[in-house]
Write a protein that holds these residues in place. Structure first.
Motif, PDB file in Angstrom:
ATOM      1  N   VAL A   1      39.135  28.921  42.767  1.00 43.95           N
ATOM      2  CA  VAL A   1      39.774  30.190  43.129  1.00 43.95           C
ATOM      3  C   VAL A   1      40.831  29.956  44.210  1.00 43.95           C
ATOM      4  CG1 VAL A   1      39.411  32.478  44.151  1.00 43.95           C
ATOM      5  CG2 VAL A   1      37.776  31.586  42.475  1.00 43.95           C
ATOM      6  N   ALA A   2      40.492  29.140  45.216  1.00 44.16           N
ATOM      7  CA  ALA A   2      41.386  28.921  46.361  1.00 44.16           C
ATOM      8  C   ALA A   2      42.718  28.316  45.943  1.00 44.16           C
ATOM      9  CB  ALA A   2      40.705  28.030  47.397  1.00 44.16           C
ATOM     10  N   VAL A   3      42.706  27.430  44.958  1.00 49.91           N
ATOM     11  CA  VAL A   3      43.945  26.729  44.570  1.00 49.91           C
ATOM     12  C   VAL A   3      44.592  27.350  43.334  1.00 49.91           C
ATOM     13  CG1 VAL A   3      43.065  24.583  45.555  1.00 49.91           C
ATOM     14  CG2 VAL A   3      42.769  25.016  43.104  1.00 49.91           C
ATOM     15  N   ALA A   4      44.114  28.525  42.935  1.00 48.41           N
ATOM     16  CA  ALA A   4      44.613  29.136  41.699  1.00 48.41           C
ATOM     17  C   ALA A   4      46.113  29.404  41.745  1.00 48.41           C
ATOM     18  CB  ALA A   4      43.859  30.438  41.418  1.00 48.41           C
ATOM     19  N   ASP A   5      46.637  29.649  42.955  1.00 54.58           N
ATOM     20  CA  ASP A   5      48.069  29.934  43.068  1.00 54.58           C
ATOM     21  C   ASP A   5      48.915  28.676  43.224  1.00 54.58           C
ATOM     22  OD1 ASP A   5      47.321  29.188  45.573  1.00 54.58           O
ATOM     23  OD2 ASP A   5      48.045  30.991  46.589  1.00 54.58           O
TER      24      ASP A   5
ATOM     25  N   GLN B   1      44.979  40.256  49.721  1.00 53.26           N
ATOM     26  CA  GLN B   1      44.725  40.776  48.381  1.00 53.26           C
ATOM     27  C   GLN B   1      44.532  39.627  47.388  1.00 53.26           C
ATOM     28  OE1 GLN B   1      44.438  44.108  47.714  1.00 53.26           O
ATOM     29  NE2 GLN B   1      44.666  44.403  49.914  1.00 53.26           N
ATOM     30  N   ILE B   2      43.736  39.860  46.376  1.00 52.77           N
ATOM     31  CA  ILE B   2      43.539  38.864  45.328  1.00 52.77           C
ATOM     32  C   ILE B   2      44.815  38.774  44.497  1.00 52.77           C
ATOM     33  CG2 ILE B   2      42.227  38.282  43.248  1.00 52.77           C
ATOM     34  CD1 ILE B   2      39.819  39.632  44.500  1.00 52.77           C
ATOM     35  N   SER B   3      45.333  37.559  44.361  1.00 49.31           N
ATOM     36  CA  SER B   3      46.574  37.358  43.609  1.00 49.31           C
ATOM     37  C   SER B   3      46.298  37.439  42.105  1.00 49.31           C
ATOM     38  CB  SER B   3      47.180  35.999  43.954  1.00 49.31           C
ATOM     39  OG  SER B   3      46.362  34.955  43.427  1.00 49.31           O
ATOM     40  N   PRO B   4      47.334  37.653  41.295  1.00 49.03           N
ATOM     41  CA  PRO B   4      47.134  37.670  39.837  1.00 49.03           C
ATOM     42  C   PRO B   4      46.531  36.374  39.317  1.00 49.03           C
ATOM     43  CG  PRO B   4      49.276  38.587  40.398  1.00 49.03           C
ATOM     44  CD  PRO B   4      48.708  38.002  41.666  1.00 49.03           C
ATOM     45  N   GLU B   5      46.944  35.240  39.897  1.00 44.36           N
ATOM     46  CA  GLU B   5      46.399  33.947  39.465  1.00 44.36           C
ATOM     47  C   GLU B   5      44.904  33.849  39.793  1.00 44.36           C
ATOM     48  OE1 GLU B   5      50.729  33.639  40.320  1.00 44.36           O
ATOM     49  OE2 GLU B   5      48.998  34.313  41.485  1.00 44.36           O
ATOM     50  N   GLU B   6      44.542  34.325  40.981  1.00 45.66           N
ATOM     51  CA  GLU B   6      43.131  34.303  41.369  1.00 45.66           C
ATOM     52  C   GLU B   6      42.317  35.251  40.488  1.00 45.66           C
ATOM     53  OE1 GLU B   6      43.561  33.300  46.151  1.00 45.66           O
ATOM     54  OE2 GLU B   6      43.701  35.376  45.445  1.00 45.66           O
ATOM     55  N   TRP B   7      42.887  36.406  40.197  1.00 48.03           N
ATOM     56  CA  TRP B   7      42.155  37.369  39.368  1.00 48.03           C
ATOM     57  C   TRP B   7      41.928  36.819  37.959  1.00 48.03           C
ATOM     58  CZ3 TRP B   7      39.433  41.340  40.995  1.00 48.03           C
ATOM     59  CH2 TRP B   7      38.908  42.219  40.048  1.00 48.03           C
ATOM     60  N   LYS B   8      42.884  36.061  37.457  1.00 43.65           N
ATOM     61  CA  LYS B   8      42.725  35.447  36.135  1.00 43.65           C
ATOM     62  C   LYS B   8      41.552  34.473  36.143  1.00 43.65           C
ATOM     63  CE  LYS B   8      45.271  32.832  32.611  1.00 43.65           C
ATOM     64  NZ  LYS B   8      46.577  32.201  32.253  1.00 43.65           N
ATOM     65  N   VAL B   9      41.450  33.651  37.196  1.00 41.41           N
ATOM     66  CA  VAL B   9      40.330  32.715  37.315  1.00 41.41           C
ATOM     67  C   VAL B   9      39.017  33.475  37.458  1.00 41.41           C
ATOM     68  CG1 VAL B   9      39.295  30.934  38.777  1.00 41.41           C
ATOM     69  CG2 VAL B   9      41.739  30.862  38.253  1.00 41.41           C
ATOM     70  N   LEU B  10      39.009  34.496  38.288  1.00 45.16           N
ATOM     71  CA  LEU B  10      37.797  35.298  38.510  1.00 45.16           C
ATOM     72  C   LEU B  10      37.337  35.954  37.209  1.00 45.16           C
ATOM     73  CD1 LEU B  10      38.760  36.923  41.914  1.00 45.16           C
ATOM     74  CD2 LEU B  10      36.820  35.398  41.537  1.00 45.16           C
ATOM     75  N   SER B  11      38.278  36.446  36.431  1.00 42.38           N
ATOM     76  CA  SER B  11      37.931  37.092  35.161  1.00 42.38           C
ATOM     77  C   SER B  11      37.313  36.096  34.185  1.00 42.38           C
ATOM     78  CB  SER B  11      39.171  37.737  34.540  1.00 42.38           C
ATOM     79  OG  SER B  11      39.655  38.777  35.358  1.00 42.38           O
ATOM     80  N   ALA B  12      37.831  34.870  34.190  1.00 40.52           N
ATOM     81  CA  ALA B  12      37.271  33.834  33.313  1.00 40.52           C
ATOM     82  C   ALA B  12      35.856  33.471  33.746  1.00 40.52           C
ATOM     83  CB  ALA B  12      38.169  32.600  33.329  1.00 40.52           C
ATOM     84  N   PHE B  13      35.627  33.364  35.055  1.00 40.99           N
ATOM     85  CA  PHE B  13      34.278  33.104  35.555  1.00 40.99           C
ATOM     86  C   PHE B  13      33.343  34.251  35.184  1.00 40.99           C
ATOM     87  CE2 PHE B  13      35.852  30.248  39.273  1.00 40.99           C
ATOM     88  CZ  PHE B  13      35.772  29.129  38.456  1.00 40.99           C
ATOM     89  N   ARG B  14      33.828  35.478  35.345  1.00 42.70           N
ATOM     90  CA  ARG B  14      33.016  36.651  35.031  1.00 42.70           C
ATOM     91  C   ARG B  14      32.563  36.646  33.579  1.00 42.70           C
ATOM     92  NH1 ARG B  14      33.336  40.283  31.346  1.00 42.70           N
ATOM     93  NH2 ARG B  14      35.584  40.033  31.410  1.00 42.70           N
ATOM     94  N   ALA B  15      33.489  36.334  32.669  1.00 42.47           N
ATOM     95  CA  ALA B  15      33.158  36.310  31.248  1.00 42.47           C
ATOM     96  C   ALA B  15      32.144  35.217  30.930  1.00 42.47           C
ATOM     97  CB  ALA B  15      34.432  36.111  30.424  1.00 42.47           C
ATOM     98  N   ALA B  16      32.344  34.027  31.517  1.00 39.85           N
ATOM     99  CA  ALA B  16      31.424  32.913  31.257  1.00 39.85           C
ATOM    100  C   ALA B  16      30.027  33.192  31.807  1.00 39.85           C
ATOM    101  CB  ALA B  16      31.978  31.630  31.860  1.00 39.85           C
ATOM    102  N   LEU B  17      29.954  33.912  32.918  1.00 43.97           N
ATOM    103  CA  LEU B  17      28.665  34.227  33.536  1.00 43.97           C
ATOM    104  C   LEU B  17      28.005  35.448  32.908  1.00 43.97           C
ATOM    105  CD1 LEU B  17      29.632  33.630  37.287  1.00 43.97           C
ATOM    106  CD2 LEU B  17      28.269  32.126  35.826  1.00 43.97           C
ATOM    107  N   ALA B  18      28.672  36.033  31.921  1.00 40.52           N
ATOM    108  CA  ALA B  18      28.145  37.187  31.184  1.00 40.52           C
ATOM    109  C   ALA B  18      27.856  38.371  32.101  1.00 40.52           C
ATOM    110  CB  ALA B  18      26.889  36.783  30.406  1.00 40.52           C
ATOM    111  N   ILE B  19      28.803  38.639  33.012  1.00 40.12           N
ATOM    112  CA  ILE B  19      28.700  39.784  33.911  1.00 40.12           C
ATOM    113  C   ILE B  19      29.682  40.843  33.436  1.00 40.12           C
ATOM    114  CG2 ILE B  19      29.042  40.592  36.286  1.00 40.12           C
ATOM    115  CD1 ILE B  19      28.199  37.809  37.220  1.00 40.12           C
TER     116      ILE B  19
END
Length: 326
Positions: free
Chosen positions: A22-26, A87-105
């Protein structure tokens, strides 16, 4: 000693790799981001050098962190990492969304987490701004355990956040400020008199003065009724106690404050990451959480306390069913 963050060693390492991802997503890995990773490693009990830590994929994270409760905490940790410096950047949000989907949340649950973490960040912003404004800044900065937090969020950053409307600064409200000042005329031991003393002893501005929002009063009253100090450890205990009353997972609030503080300690004036430790007692924080859960009435949800300002603090503790401190 019990841990505040109940991951296995393999889960902790997987979460730490996710935090770096997440930290290096940008595309950058700034000194303060490295400091946050060092702080995260310490809080998760992992001995790791952030620059050598490999990134992870959503599938790899999901393969290691399999329990539903652990997955929720892992995603919250990643959200804190994304929002801790703004604020969460678009790049970070993209990574977070991928983690969310993989974790089935559920996606709606992630948005709810984000709102909760953002709320905690706003409250800590208000708290730091207030401490920066006090005439006793040197004392508060040096002796009450807030220096790491303030170093991580210097005054100019806080001011910029306020100007951008993150914390919605209020204008001076003389009528409201006078109402709070008049609490000093109430009898000793009443909630109102103790609140007035709380502000006077710390040289804090009253609600209605400058950028002090009335929402901070509610937090201050929890400090008074629960009996926790305003030093760094007392703040952690108050956050845990409040989360317990609300039957919330305290992870996002605690991890946010601990991460900010520990990272602040680890950034030297010359912008290099240094080794340091934040001293706090996990047992006391966990005890505060359990004490909050045992409170009969969640008084943190009250809209205001004006109808009980003339009641004594011991009487209110009895009324709300607040357990005595160990």
């Amino acid at each position: 000693m019990r841990s505040l963050f109940d991951f296995s060693p393999s889960e902790s390492l997987a979460v730490l790799r996710a935090l770096k991802t997440v930290a290096v997503a940008d595309g950058t890995f700034a000194v303060k981001e490295q400091a946050m990773l060092v702080a995260s490693a310490e809080l998760l009990g992992i001995d790791a050098e952030p620059r050598d830590l490999p990134l992870t994929t959503p599938a790899e994270l999901a393969a290691v962190v399999t329990g539903s409760a652990a997955r929720i905490v892992a995603l919250k940790a990643c959200l804190v990492m994304g929002i801790v410096d703004g604020q969460i950047s678009p790049e970070e949000w993209k990574v977070l969304s991928a983690f969310r989907a993989a974790l089935a949340i559920d996606e709606a649950e992630m948005h709810s987490f984000h709102a909760l973490v953002h709320r905690h960040r706003q409250q800590t912003m208000h708290e730091y701004q207030r401490r920066l404004a006090t005439p006793r800044l040197g004392t508060l900065y040096a002796s009450e355990g807030w220096q790491g937090v303030m170093q991580f969020f210097p005054a100019d950053v806080l001011s910029a956040e306020l100007l951008r409307g993150v914390s919605h600064p209020s204008r001076d409200n003389a009528e409201l400020a006078l109402r709070y000042r008049q609490l000093g005329s109430l009898p000793e031991g009443t909630l109102g008199r103790e609140l007035w003393r709380y502000y006077r002893e710390r040289e804090f501005a009253f609600a209605g003065e400058g950028n002090v929002p009335e929402s901070l009063v509610h937090h201050d009253i929890i400090h008074i009724i629960a009996g926790y100090d305003t030093n760094f450890e007392g703040e952690l205990q108050t956050l845990a106690f409040t989360a317990g009353m609300r039957q919330e997972d305290p992870f996002s609030a605690l991890f946010l404050v601990l991460l900010q503080s520990t990272a602040g300690f680890k950034v030297a004036p010359g912008e290099s990451v240094i080794g340091a430790r934040v001293l706090f007692d996990p047992e006391r924080v966990l005890a505060a959480l359990e004490r909050g859960r045992g409170t009969a009435v969640d008084f943190s949800q009250r809209h205001d306390y004006w109808d009980v300002m003339d009641q004594t603090v011991p009487a209110l503790r009895e009324r709300f069913g607040v357990l005595p401190r160990e």
